[in-house]
Motif scaffolding. Structure first.
Motif, short mmCIF file in Angstrom:
data_model
loop_
_atom_site.label_atom_id
_atom_site.label_comp_id
_atom_site.label_asym_id
_atom_site.label_seq_id
_atom_site.Cartn_x
_atom_site.Cartn_y
_atom_site.Cartn_z
N ASP A 1 50.36 -16.18 29.55
CA ASP A 1 50.04 -14.96 28.82
C ASP A 1 51.20 -13.96 28.79
O ASP A 1 50.99 -12.76 28.64
CB ASP A 1 48.80 -14.29 29.42
CG ASP A 1 48.97 -13.95 30.90
OD1 ASP A 1 50.04 -14.26 31.48
OD2 ASP A 1 48.02 -13.38 31.48
N ASP B 1 59.63 -7.10 40.82
CA ASP B 1 58.56 -7.17 39.82
C ASP B 1 59.21 -7.11 38.45
O ASP B 1 60.42 -6.94 38.33
CB ASP B 1 57.58 -6.00 39.99
CG ASP B 1 56.72 -6.15 41.24
OD1 ASP B 1 55.86 -7.05 41.26
OD2 ASP B 1 56.91 -5.35 42.18
N ASP B 2 58.39 -7.29 37.40
CA ASP B 2 58.89 -7.24 36.02
C ASP B 2 60.01 -8.26 35.84
O ASP B 2 61.08 -7.96 35.32
CB ASP B 2 59.36 -5.83 35.68
CG ASP B 2 59.46 -5.58 34.19
OD1 ASP B 2 58.72 -6.23 33.42
OD2 ASP B 2 60.29 -4.76 33.78
N TYR C 1 49.73 -17.80 41.85
CA TYR C 1 49.95 -16.37 42.09
C TYR C 1 49.74 -15.49 40.87
O TYR C 1 49.87 -14.27 40.99
CB TYR C 1 51.36 -16.15 42.65
CG TYR C 1 51.64 -16.96 43.88
CD1 TYR C 1 51.03 -16.64 45.10
CD2 TYR C 1 52.49 -18.06 43.84
CE1 TYR C 1 51.29 -17.39 46.24
CE2 TYR C 1 52.75 -18.81 44.98
CZ TYR C 1 52.14 -18.47 46.16
OH TYR C 1 52.38 -19.22 47.29
N SER C 2 49.48 -16.05 39.72
CA SER C 2 49.28 -15.33 38.46
C SER C 2 50.60 -14.83 37.88
O SER C 2 51.67 -14.98 38.48
CB SER C 2 48.30 -14.15 38.62
OG SER C 2 48.96 -12.98 39.05
N SER C 3 50.52 -14.20 36.72
CA SER C 3 51.71 -13.70 36.02
C SER C 3 51.90 -12.20 36.22
O SER C 3 52.68 -11.58 35.48
CB SER C 3 51.60 -14.01 34.53
OG SER C 3 50.48 -13.33 33.96
N SER C 4 51.24 -11.61 37.21
CA SER C 4 51.23 -10.15 37.35
C SER C 4 52.62 -9.57 37.58
O SER C 4 52.88 -8.41 37.23
CB SER C 4 50.29 -9.73 38.47
OG SER C 4 50.70 -10.27 39.72
N ARG C 5 53.54 -10.35 38.18
CA ARG C 5 54.89 -9.85 38.46
C ARG C 5 55.91 -10.31 37.42
O ARG C 5 57.09 -9.99 37.53
CB ARG C 5 55.34 -10.32 39.84
CG ARG C 5 54.40 -9.94 40.95
CD ARG C 5 54.81 -10.54 42.28
NE ARG C 5 55.97 -9.87 42.84
CZ ARG C 5 56.37 -10.06 44.11
NH1 ARG C 5 55.70 -10.87 44.91
NH2 ARG C 5 57.43 -9.41 44.56
N ARG D 1 57.53 -10.75 33.66
CA ARG D 1 57.66 -10.12 32.34
C ARG D 1 57.72 -11.17 31.23
O ARG D 1 57.08 -11.05 30.19
CB ARG D 1 58.92 -9.26 32.30
CG ARG D 1 59.17 -8.62 30.94
CD ARG D 1 60.27 -7.60 31.04
NE ARG D 1 60.57 -6.98 29.78
CZ ARG D 1 61.04 -5.74 29.67
NH1 ARG D 1 61.22 -5.00 30.74
NH2 ARG D 1 61.32 -5.24 28.49
#
Length: 298
Positions: free
Chosen positions: A236, A107-108, A128-132, A134
């Motif tokens: 984002d 992550d990050d 999968y989105s940008s949740s993981r 940075r």
């Protein structure tokens, strides 16, 4: 020289040894992706372009690993990875990337994409989105390569496509036929500067030809007939956008991408400063400096 021991000779014997080691990550029961890696800490993942390999990025893996865990991936069909007869779509490569991240528990993450590697990133974000994630580094990939019937071209040339649909189809057909090697060589010549050393070009071509031309053609067909505008506008996370005045991809297209992403940073290599589509090979010192400074800020 690129792809050689000289590219990592300035680093410790332990680091050079780690970069020579081969590791494979399973993304499907019959598909293993080969990676090169070094370092520890927050992960940086490098996604090479169409028909390119992780070995082209050894200098970056070694240098950035002073502060991070850095991994460059041979995508399916590329380099020393598995070459199945299925899965040559950008969405499948994005799914392979997700499988790698899941396998490693990362992550990050910083994602660095060159050329088609950017398209893999955009597909990943869409699926999968940008949740993981940075931050991102996007190197020399326009939002679209082929003009769509409804698309318009701005006066400043930012939205100008690289190919017509007919040109793209003819090239792909030739790539999958008897002229595949010659067409690959010609395309790479157009993507490098006039001062790119012949020995380095031969290495570049050899790395490309590790991917069978038929598979390369299948993937290129899916790659070129995409427009990622809607995905790019929704990015984002902090993003560094890199273009080059001497690239086959119009540098204005990279300026346009920077303008689409809120708070992004854009740098354009001058043509006489290694500013080709392969600026990451022709001026690695400058690109590494830009990446490190960006990561320090973000």
């Amino acid at each position: 020289m690129p792809f050689s021991e000289a590219a990592i000779s300035g680093h410790s014997p332990e680091k050079r040894a780690s970069l020579r080691d081969t590791r494979y990550i399973k993304v499907e029961p019959d598909v293993l992706l080969r990676v090169i890696e070094a370092g520890s800490g927050r992960p940086i993942v490098i996604l090479p372009g169409w028909s390119q390999t992780a070995d082209q990025w050894t200098e970056y893996v070694a240098d950035l690993s002073d502060t991070n865990k850095v991994t460059a991936i041979d995508m399916r069909g590329h380099g020393a990875s598995s070459k199945p007869m299925h899965g040559y779509r950008i969405s499948r490569l994005a799914a392979d990337l997700q499988a790698v991240l899941n396998s490693e528990g990362w992550d990050d993450i910083t994602l660095i994409g060159h050329s088609m590697g950017c398209a893999i990133i955009w597909s990943y974000l869409e699926l999968y989105s940008s949740s993981r994630i940075r931050n991102l580094v996007l190197v020399d990939q326009p939002r679209a390569l082929v003009a769509e019937p409804h698309a318009s071209t701005n006066e400043d040339g930012k939205a100008a496509p690289m190919f017509s649909a007919q040109q793209a189809l003819e090239f792909i057909q030739g790539l999958r036929g008897l002229d595949g090697v010659a067409l690959t060589s010609g395309l790479l010549k157009a993507m490098t500067s006039d001062v790119f050393p012949p020995v380095a070009f031969d290495q570049l071509l050899a790395q490309n030809l590790l991917m069978p031309r038929d598979l390369a053609g299948r993937l290129l067909y899916d790659h070129v007939f995409k427009d990622w505008t809607d995905v790019i506008r929704r990015i984002d996370v902090p993003t560094l956008v890199i273009g080059a005045q001497g690239s086959i991809a119009p540098w204005q297209a990279m300026v346009e991408i920077g303008e689409m992403i809120s708070g992004s940073e854009t740098f354009i290599f001058a043509a006489n400063d290694g500013g080709s589509h392969f600026a990451f090979l022709e001026n690695p010192k400058k690109l590494l400096q830009l990446i490190k400074e960006f990561l320090e800020r973000n």
